[in-house]
Design a protein around this motif. Sequence first.
Motif, PDB file in Angstrom:
ATOM      1  N   LEU A 143       0.853  -1.178   0.000  1.00 23.68           N
ATOM      2  CA  LEU A 143       0.000   0.000   0.000  1.00 23.68           C
ATOM      3  C   LEU A 143       0.896   1.238   0.000  1.00 23.68           C
ATOM      4  CD1 LEU A 143      -2.847  -0.667   2.616  1.00 23.68           C
ATOM      5  CD2 LEU A 143      -2.889  -1.049   0.152  1.00 23.68           C
ATOM      6  N   ARG A 144       0.374   2.321  -0.557  1.00 23.72           N
ATOM      7  CA  ARG A 144       1.153   3.566  -0.622  1.00 23.72           C
ATOM      8  C   ARG A 144       0.232   4.735  -0.272  1.00 23.72           C
ATOM      9  NH1 ARG A 144       6.141   4.640  -2.294  1.00 23.72           N
ATOM     10  NH2 ARG A 144       6.652   6.665  -3.202  1.00 23.72           N
ATOM     11  N   TYR A 145       0.702   5.553   0.661  1.00 29.35           N
ATOM     12  CA  TYR A 145      -0.118   6.667   1.149  1.00 29.35           C
ATOM     13  C   TYR A 145       0.771   7.891   1.343  1.00 29.35           C
ATOM     14  CZ  TYR A 145      -3.243   9.273   4.282  1.00 29.35           C
ATOM     15  OH  TYR A 145      -4.033  10.245   4.870  1.00 29.35           O
ATOM     16  N   LYS A 146       0.372   8.996   0.723  1.00 29.78           N
ATOM     17  CA  LYS A 146       1.118  10.248   0.816  1.00 29.78           C
ATOM     18  C   LYS A 146       2.599  10.065   0.454  1.00 29.78           C
ATOM     19  CE  LYS A 146      -1.909  12.796   3.906  1.00 29.78           C
ATOM     20  NZ  LYS A 146      -2.018  13.644   5.132  1.00 29.78           N
ATOM     21  N   GLY A 147       2.839   9.233  -0.554  1.00 31.74           N
ATOM     22  CA  GLY A 147       4.183   9.089  -1.082  1.00 31.74           C
ATOM     23  C   GLY A 147       5.080   8.107  -0.360  1.00 31.74           C
ATOM     24  N   VAL A 148       4.565   7.402   0.658  1.00 35.47           N
ATOM     25  CA  VAL A 148       5.386   6.442   1.383  1.00 35.47           C
ATOM     26  C   VAL A 148       4.704   5.077   1.372  1.00 35.47           C
ATOM     27  CG1 VAL A 148       4.372   7.009   3.630  1.00 35.47           C
ATOM     28  CG2 VAL A 148       6.662   6.028   3.528  1.00 35.47           C
ATOM     29  N   SER A 149       5.489   4.022   1.304  1.00 34.51           N
ATOM     30  CA  SER A 149       4.940   2.666   1.239  1.00 34.51           C
ATOM     31  C   SER A 149       4.747   2.076   2.621  1.00 34.51           C
ATOM     32  CB  SER A 149       5.870   1.750   0.426  1.00 34.51           C
ATOM     33  OG  SER A 149       5.916   2.156  -0.920  1.00 34.51           O
ATOM     34  N   ASP A 150       3.856   1.122   2.711  1.00 38.52           N
ATOM     35  CA  ASP A 150       3.610   0.379   3.935  1.00 38.52           C
ATOM     36  C   ASP A 150       4.893  -0.317   4.401  1.00 38.52           C
ATOM     37  OD1 ASP A 150       1.256  -0.685   5.661  1.00 38.52           O
ATOM     38  OD2 ASP A 150       2.320  -2.519   5.127  1.00 38.52           O
ATOM     39  N   ARG A 151       5.157  -0.255   5.720  1.00 35.97           N
ATOM     40  CA  ARG A 151       6.344  -0.877   6.326  1.00 35.97           C
ATOM     41  C   ARG A 151       7.642  -0.404   5.653  1.00 35.97           C
ATOM     42  NH1 ARG A 151       1.325  -3.817   7.388  1.00 35.97           N
ATOM     43  NH2 ARG A 151       1.635  -4.987   9.337  1.00 35.97           N
ATOM     44  N   THR A 152       7.803   0.897   5.542  1.00 36.73           N
ATOM     45  CA  THR A 152       8.998   1.489   4.963  1.00 36.73           C
ATOM     46  C   THR A 152      10.114   1.632   5.993  1.00 36.73           C
ATOM     47  OG1 THR A 152       7.888   2.669   3.166  1.00 36.73           O
ATOM     48  CG2 THR A 152       9.914   3.651   3.982  1.00 36.73           C
ATOM     49  N   PHE A 153       9.744   1.856   7.261  1.00 34.64           N
ATOM     50  CA  PHE A 153      10.728   2.030   8.328  1.00 34.64           C
ATOM     51  C   PHE A 153      10.677   0.843   9.285  1.00 34.64           C
ATOM     52  CE2 PHE A 153       9.635   6.264   6.864  1.00 34.64           C
ATOM     53  CZ  PHE A 153      10.870   6.903   6.776  1.00 34.64           C
ATOM     54  N   MET A 154      11.824   0.533   9.901  1.00 37.25           N
ATOM     55  CA  MET A 154      11.894  -0.602  10.820  1.00 37.25           C
ATOM     56  C   MET A 154      13.057  -0.408  11.790  1.00 37.25           C
ATOM     57  SD  MET A 154      12.167  -4.676   9.875  1.00 37.25           S
ATOM     58  CE  MET A 154      13.766  -4.542   9.064  1.00 37.25           C
ATOM     59  N   ILE A 155      12.920  -0.990  12.978  1.00 30.29           N
ATOM     60  CA  ILE A 155      13.985  -0.952  13.976  1.00 30.29           C
ATOM     61  C   ILE A 155      14.825  -2.225  13.867  1.00 30.29           C
ATOM     62  CG2 ILE A 155      14.515  -0.757  16.446  1.00 30.29           C
ATOM     63  CD1 ILE A 155      11.677   0.384  16.798  1.00 30.29           C
ATOM     64  N   VAL A 156      16.144  -2.068  14.013  1.00 28.01           N
ATOM     65  CA  VAL A 156      17.061  -3.208  14.087  1.00 28.01           C
ATOM     66  C   VAL A 156      18.021  -2.962  15.248  1.00 28.01           C
ATOM     67  CG1 VAL A 156      16.930  -3.718  11.626  1.00 28.01           C
ATOM     68  CG2 VAL A 156      18.709  -2.175  12.472  1.00 28.01           C
ATOM     69  N   ASP A 157      18.728  -4.011  15.660  1.00 31.21           N
ATOM     70  CA  ASP A 157      19.760  -3.821  16.681  1.00 31.21           C
ATOM     71  C   ASP A 157      21.137  -3.764  16.027  1.00 31.21           C
ATOM     72  OD1 ASP A 157      20.528  -6.442  16.119  1.00 31.21           O
ATOM     73  OD2 ASP A 157      19.612  -7.284  17.917  1.00 31.21           O
ATOM     74  N   ASP A 158      22.186  -3.696  16.851  1.00 31.62           N
ATOM     75  CA  ASP A 158      23.523  -3.547  16.274  1.00 31.62           C
ATOM     76  C   ASP A 158      24.042  -4.814  15.610  1.00 31.62           C
ATOM     77  OD1 ASP A 158      23.810  -4.915  18.624  1.00 31.62           O
ATOM     78  OD2 ASP A 158      25.179  -3.494  19.566  1.00 31.62           O
ATOM     79  N   ASN A 159      23.283  -5.919  15.734  1.00 29.72           N
ATOM     80  CA  ASN A 159      23.597  -7.145  14.993  1.00 29.72           C
ATOM     81  C   ASN A 159      22.739  -7.281  13.743  1.00 29.72           C
ATOM     82  OD1 ASN A 159      25.587  -8.183  16.795  1.00 29.72           O
ATOM     83  ND2 ASN A 159      23.952  -8.782  18.207  1.00 29.72           N
ATOM     84  N   ASP A 160      22.013  -6.210  13.409  1.00 29.87           N
ATOM     85  CA  ASP A 160      21.118  -6.182  12.250  1.00 29.87           C
ATOM     86  C   ASP A 160      20.004  -7.227  12.358  1.00 29.87           C
ATOM     87  OD1 ASP A 160      22.424  -4.045  11.132  1.00 29.87           O
ATOM     88  OD2 ASP A 160      23.755  -5.274   9.906  1.00 29.87           O
TER      89      ASP A 160
END
Length: 336
Positions: free
Chosen positions: A67-84
């Motif tokens: 899905l895309r809303y206001k120019g950004v896609s669903d689940r575009t950002f995510m958190i990771v730790d220092d081990n990726d």
Amino acid sequence: MQWSDYGPLLVGGVGLSVVKHLCLKYVTWRHKVNSKEVATIDAIYFYPFKSLKGIKVEECDVTHAALRYKGVSDRTFMIVDDNDEMIIMRQQPTLCLVTPSIRDDKLWLQAEGMADVCLPLKQMPSKNSIIRTITKHFINLKGMDCGDTIANWFNKYLNKTNLRVIYFYEQEVLIQKEMIGFQSFLEQYSKPWDMTTFSEASPLTLMSQESVDDLNTRLDEEDKIMLGNFRMNLIVKGCDPYAEDFWDVFYIGDQTKIHMWSANPRCIACNINTTTGIRNKNFQPLKGLLKYRPGTEFRATLSKDLQKFFANNPMMGIFCGVDVGGTIKVGDIVRA
């Protein structure tokens, strides 16, 4: 052979391509004409940041990736730790209490006890950009590090010191095979044009309100759940419970054609109350679903190998891919 000799071959090739295209359009048209109204879109949920609270929208675009809303896609950002390693709601339930909103081309985040923070919707890579690779369910996902400000915000919120935030930037979707659905654990169901962002699986997910209502009739009062437990993109209504399990190909509104990948295997994340961020003490609704919708017995498209893989994961809702994108809105008719 001279260049002039290629003329008939080129014309013939173009002609065959046109005929093939027209035939495919005719088959699609016939299928749509013969399809029947099965439901309507009741709600659309957009999750710009994986594991955070969703944004309920009235209208959005559907692409081959999400899905895309206001120019950004669903689940575009995510958190990771220092081990990726991905840091998501399964490990940190209170992430679902962080509220995102989109204003002035920025993604704003709010949480109790925290100052508001924002980051640009578009993260532009540079020669100094840090690219991280995250492996999950046999998919290699790549993302660009978003810097210290947003990382420090989540470190404070979760009382951690090793968290980073990454951005799925679309310049890489077209050139990095490992980012698209071919290597997904559901690759046998995806089509060559299916893609994924940080959703871990398919471009879209769908569930009917009737399926949730039926599940609630099987649960004790203290264990009844809400739609938020499942974090689906599309909620439909007006069909029988679990009717969506059998919509191999369906249409939304006038533009969009969708194909089902498979049933959606549920994990312990659905046991988290998305209003409180607390896990259900009775292991519901996962325990209840396992009694009548286990992966080992599911009737939809799961292969025997996947049935074994998902033996302890009940099925609820469906994974979907996109054949023809377009704009969808609440109230659109679903035909299958």
